[in-house]
Design a protein around this motif. Structure first.
Motif, PDB file in Angstrom:
ATOM      1  N   GLY A   1      13.015  10.964   4.696  1.00  0.00           N
ATOM      2  CA  GLY A   1      11.620  11.229   5.036  1.00  0.00           C
ATOM      3  C   GLY A   1      11.049  10.182   5.973  1.00  0.00           C
ATOM      4  O   GLY A   1      10.419  10.512   6.984  1.00  0.00           O
ATOM      5  N   VAL A   2      11.270   8.902   5.655  1.00  0.00           N
ATOM      6  CA  VAL A   2      10.778   7.828   6.524  1.00  0.00           C
ATOM      7  C   VAL A   2      11.454   7.900   7.888  1.00  0.00           C
ATOM      8  O   VAL A   2      10.805   7.762   8.935  1.00  0.00           O
ATOM      9  CB  VAL A   2      11.007   6.452   5.873  1.00  0.00           C
TER      10      VAL A   2
ATOM     11  N   ALA B   1      -2.995  14.358  -2.571  1.00  0.00           N
ATOM     12  CA  ALA B   1      -3.058  14.696  -1.149  1.00  0.00           C
ATOM     13  C   ALA B   1      -3.321  13.451  -0.317  1.00  0.00           C
ATOM     14  O   ALA B   1      -2.681  13.234   0.727  1.00  0.00           O
ATOM     15  CB  ALA B   1      -4.145  15.738  -0.908  1.00  0.00           C
ATOM     16  N   ALA B   2      -4.265  12.623  -0.758  1.00  0.00           N
ATOM     17  CA  ALA B   2      -4.573  11.394  -0.021  1.00  0.00           C
ATOM     18  C   ALA B   2      -3.374  10.453  -0.005  1.00  0.00           C
ATOM     19  O   ALA B   2      -3.078   9.823   1.023  1.00  0.00           O
ATOM     20  CB  ALA B   2      -5.783  10.712  -0.654  1.00  0.00           C
ATOM     21  N   CYS B   3      -2.670  10.359  -1.123  1.00  0.00           N
ATOM     22  CA  CYS B   3      -1.489   9.494  -1.186  1.00  0.00           C
ATOM     23  C   CYS B   3      -0.376  10.016  -0.286  1.00  0.00           C
ATOM     24  O   CYS B   3       0.318   9.236   0.376  1.00  0.00           O
ATOM     25  CB  CYS B   3      -0.995   9.390  -2.630  1.00  0.00           C
TER      26      CYS B   3
ATOM     27  N   LEU C   1       0.834  -1.205   0.000  1.00  0.00           N
ATOM     28  CA  LEU C   1       0.000   0.000   0.000  1.00  0.00           C
ATOM     29  C   LEU C   1       0.866   1.251   0.000  1.00  0.00           C
ATOM     30  O   LEU C   1       0.564   2.231  -0.692  1.00  0.00           O
ATOM     31  CB  LEU C   1      -0.912  -0.012   1.220  1.00  0.00           C
ATOM     32  N   TYR C   2       1.953   1.214   0.764  1.00  0.00           N
ATOM     33  CA  TYR C   2       2.889   2.341   0.819  1.00  0.00           C
ATOM     34  C   TYR C   2       3.475   2.628  -0.562  1.00  0.00           C
ATOM     35  O   TYR C   2       3.532   3.786  -1.008  1.00  0.00           O
ATOM     36  CB  TYR C   2       3.985   2.017   1.824  1.00  0.00           C
ATOM     37  N   GLY C   3       3.913   1.584  -1.259  1.00  0.00           N
ATOM     38  CA  GLY C   3       4.493   1.775  -2.577  1.00  0.00           C
ATOM     39  C   GLY C   3       3.486   2.252  -3.601  1.00  0.00           C
ATOM     40  O   GLY C   3       3.777   3.123  -4.429  1.00  0.00           O
ATOM     41  N   MET C   4       2.265   1.695  -3.545  1.00  0.00           N
ATOM     42  CA  MET C   4       1.237   2.059  -4.516  1.00  0.00           C
ATOM     43  C   MET C   4       0.733   3.486  -4.308  1.00  0.00           C
ATOM     44  O   MET C   4       0.409   4.182  -5.264  1.00  0.00           O
ATOM     45  CB  MET C   4       0.060   1.080  -4.407  1.00  0.00           C
TER      46      MET C   4
ATOM     47  N   TYR D   1       1.367   8.141   2.946  1.00  0.00           N
ATOM     48  CA  TYR D   1       2.818   8.019   3.125  1.00  0.00           C
ATOM     49  C   TYR D   1       3.211   8.277   4.573  1.00  0.00           C
ATOM     50  O   TYR D   1       3.933   7.495   5.192  1.00  0.00           O
ATOM     51  CB  TYR D   1       3.516   9.001   2.178  1.00  0.00           C
ATOM     52  N   PHE D   2       2.709   9.369   5.144  1.00  0.00           N
ATOM     53  CA  PHE D   2       3.060   9.711   6.519  1.00  0.00           C
ATOM     54  C   PHE D   2       2.480   8.704   7.510  1.00  0.00           C
ATOM     55  O   PHE D   2       3.144   8.305   8.468  1.00  0.00           O
ATOM     56  CB  PHE D   2       2.565  11.121   6.854  1.00  0.00           C
ATOM     57  N   VAL D   3       1.238   8.290   7.286  1.00  0.00           N
ATOM     58  CA  VAL D   3       0.576   7.396   8.230  1.00  0.00           C
ATOM     59  C   VAL D   3       1.252   6.029   8.265  1.00  0.00           C
ATOM     60  O   VAL D   3       1.511   5.467   9.338  1.00  0.00           O
ATOM     61  CB  VAL D   3      -0.920   7.257   7.863  1.00  0.00           C
ATOM     62  N   ILE D   4       1.561   5.461   7.084  1.00  0.00           N
ATOM     63  CA  ILE D   4       2.178   4.129   7.046  1.00  0.00           C
ATOM     64  C   ILE D   4       3.595   4.183   7.591  1.00  0.00           C
ATOM     65  O   ILE D   4       4.026   3.287   8.343  1.00  0.00           O
ATOM     66  CB  ILE D   4       2.154   3.560   5.621  1.00  0.00           C
TER      67      ILE D   4
END
Length: 321
Positions: free
Chosen positions: A248-249, A168-170, A81-84, A174-177
């Motif tokens: 970033g991660v 924006a949703a993607c 999901l993170y990659g997609m 990114y931040f949530v995962i």
């Protein structure tokens, strides 16, 4: 002692998050040059991400070995999901939005992602969000509108607006995962898996078999200068993707999704400054004022959002063994 360690962790996270934003912001002028030289936005994105995968895969194998695959296996659904979304979706949706809307509007839409992160924290995680954090995000959005001069040349396009909302949703995902994987998976493994998934996901829509490969050996115009196309791709892959996602991660894991999301507003400022330095795009006084406002808002939000406490037995992983 614990307080001092937590403060150092937050400081390191802030530095990493800002560095990540600068690296992401550095992609604009060089990606634009490749697109104007004959690549489609999706092809430029695919080259960037595929090149990053070619760097990260051997790096992860060298530094982590078989342990990387074993560590990633329990988290495969989230990594996919993170990659997609956080990698492929965020980049692809932004370029679609920018092709159908003024770039300033597309950037502003993408940077509503941290607002979605705050909403997710409040509604899903039931975390109390301080009013000063909301105020900081609002101030940053106002500053961002000044930086990109949103009032000039506004055109509304349904598909472009939908793509901007998607970016924006993607970005929020990114931040949530990345925040969820904190303490469970190190940044190198997370970034490698996400970028590999993104490269595979973008291969079909980018149609690299139809790519004008001669662009890579040609002299591509960048402002008043030229550079080989392959060098621009290498810059996008290594600096604007590998370094950007790793830092970033790591920054999210040391702050929190909410705090890192607020700090990421500095990317728009970095992109504007780099465009000025590389392409000679001069900054208007209102844009300078907007940049200061963005930084002020991000600082207020970051100060308001306390870093998530981490147990001593569950340290933040590092990029090297």
């Amino acid at each position: 002692m614990a307080t001092g360690t937590a403060a150092r962790t937050r400081t390191h996270g802030l530095v990493l998050a800002v560095l990540s934003s600068v690296c992401f912001g550095a992609s604009g002028p060089f990606g634009k040059a490749l697109i104007e030289a004959g690549l489609t936005p999706l092809q430029a994105t695919w080259l960037r991400i595929a090149g990053a995968a070619l760097v990260l895969l051997p790096l992860a194998a060298l530094l982590r070995g078989p342990a990387a695959a074993r560590a990633a296996r329990p988290h495969l659904p989230r990594l996919a999901l993170y990659g997609m979304t956080g990698v492929a979706g965020a980049q692809a949706c932004y370029f679609v939005a920018a092709s159908r809307l003024p770039v300033g509007v597309a950037i502003l839409l993408e940077f509503t992602g941290p607002v979605l992160v705050l909403a997710w924290a409040r509604l899903v995680r039931r975390v109390r969000v301080r009013r000063s954090a909301v105020l900081g995000v609002a101030i940053a959005l106002i500053g961002l509108a000044l930086v990109v001069r949103i009032g000039s040349g506004l055109r509304l396009d349904a598909l472009g607006l939908a793509a901007g909302a998607g970016s924006a949703a993607c970005a929020a995902t990114y931040f949530v995962i990345a925040d969820h994987l904190a303490g469970r998976l190190d940044p190198l493994v997370t970034s490698t898996a996400g970028i590999l998934v993104a490269a595979l996901a973008l291969t079909l829509p980018a149609a690299p078999w139809a790519l004008h490969w001669e662009v890579l050996t040609a002299a591509v115009a960048v402002g008043g200068h030229t550079a080989p196309g392959w060098l621009l791709v290498a810059w996008l892959a290594v600096v604007c993707t590998v370094v950007a996602y790793l830092t970033g991660v790591a920054g999210v894991q040391r702050l929190s999704a909410e705090a890192a999301g607020a700090v990421c507003y500095t990317e728009a400022v970095a992109a504007t400054l780099i465009a000025w330095a590389v392409l000679g795009e001069h900054l208007a006084p209102v844009q300078i004022a907007g940049g200061v406002t963005v930084l002020a808002g991000a600082y207020i939000a970051q100060r308001a959002l306390a870093a998530r406490p981490r147990a001593a037995a569950d340290p933040v992983p590092t990029l090297v063994p």
